[in-house]
Design a protein around this motif. Structure first.
Motif, PDB file in Angstrom:
ATOM      1  N   ASP A 152      -2.727  -3.084  -3.150  1.00 40.22           N
ATOM      2  CA  ASP A 152      -3.241  -2.094  -3.848  1.00 40.22           C
ATOM      3  C   ASP A 152      -3.115  -2.284  -4.798  1.00 40.22           C
ATOM      4  O   ASP A 152      -1.812  -2.797  -5.214  1.00 40.22           O
ATOM      5  N   GLU A 164       1.172  -0.884  -0.088  1.00 42.67           N
ATOM      6  CA  GLU A 164      -0.300  -0.116   0.035  1.00 42.67           C
ATOM      7  C   GLU A 164       0.909   1.242   0.209  1.00 42.67           C
ATOM      8  O   GLU A 164       1.902   1.488   0.994  1.00 42.67           O
ATOM      9  N   ASP A 165       0.569   2.077  -0.703  1.00 43.61           N
ATOM     10  CA  ASP A 165       1.754   3.152  -1.195  1.00 43.61           C
ATOM     11  C   ASP A 165       1.620   4.089   0.287  1.00 43.61           C
ATOM     12  O   ASP A 165       2.291   5.170   0.067  1.00 43.61           O
ATOM     13  N   LYS A 207     -11.689  -0.008  -1.101  1.00 37.95           N
ATOM     14  CA  LYS A 207     -11.362   1.019  -0.147  1.00 37.95           C
ATOM     15  C   LYS A 207     -12.948   1.975   0.195  1.00 37.95           C
ATOM     16  O   LYS A 207     -14.146   1.882  -0.850  1.00 37.95           O
ATOM     17  N   GLN A 223      -3.519   0.778  -7.278  1.00 43.66           N
ATOM     18  CA  GLN A 223      -3.608   1.842  -7.629  1.00 43.66           C
ATOM     19  C   GLN A 223      -2.124   2.430  -6.175  1.00 43.66           C
ATOM     20  O   GLN A 223      -2.162   2.677  -5.878  1.00 43.66           O
ATOM     21  N   MET A 224      -0.941   1.899  -7.214  1.00 42.86           N
ATOM     22  CA  MET A 224       0.376   2.731  -6.871  1.00 42.86           C
ATOM     23  C   MET A 224       1.749   2.947  -7.519  1.00 42.86           C
ATOM     24  O   MET A 224       1.141   3.039  -8.478  1.00 42.86           O
TER      25      MET A 224
HETATM   26 MN    MN Z   1      -2.285   3.446  -3.321  1.00 41.96          MN
END
Ligand code: MN
Length: 140
Positions: free
Chosen positions: A73, A29-30, A125, A75-76
């Motif tokens: 996650d 998770e970024d 999320k 979106q990174m």
């Molecule tokens: Mn992310």
């Protein structure tokens, strides 16, 4: 005789009383705030966490650590979760490892993209912590 009985009882109890091994969860998770919250919570739910803030690092750690479960996650910035899942899945040792994909985008097709990439399950999320913990436990 008391000592014998004590020994026998101890032997009988050993398997059930042995500490349950903590499932090892690699989590990528970024967002470091979200990562910290997830690591803190899941640690209290019986998991051992391996945190990662990038897709590349997650792939490297998946290969080197062989976790029981992966939370990814989508979106990174450096390598998105879909690509990371594909790379993890390409290793035969990790072909059956449960991977839970997380995404903020509730777009049509997200679920299919995650599952096509090799994710086992998909969670939108904001993540319900208890729900995520229960989902993880259902795979171990
Ligand atoms: Mn992310």
């Amino acid at each position: 005789m008391a000592p014998e009985r004590e020994e026998r009882t101890h032997a009988e109890r050993t398997p059930a009383d042995a500490p349950r091994r903590q499932p090892v969860v690699l989590i990528a998770e970024d967002n470091v705030d979200n990562l910290g919250l997830l690591v803190d919570y899941l640690s209290t739910r019986g998991f051992r966490l391996i945190p990662s803030t990038t897709g590349r690092e997650a792939v490297r750690l998946a290969l080197s650590e062989g976790p029981d479960l992966v939370i990814m996650d989508i979106q990174m910035p450096d390598m998105d979760g879909l690509e990371a899942i594909k790379q993890i899945r390409s290793d035969p040792r990790l072909a059956a490892t449960p991977i839970i994909a997380l995404t903020a985008l509730a777009m049509v097709g997200d679920r299919e993209r995650c599952l096509d990439a090799g994710a086992t399950a998909y969670v939108s999320k904001p993540v319900g912590m208890r729900q995520l913990s229960d989902l993880l436990w259902s795979y171990v």
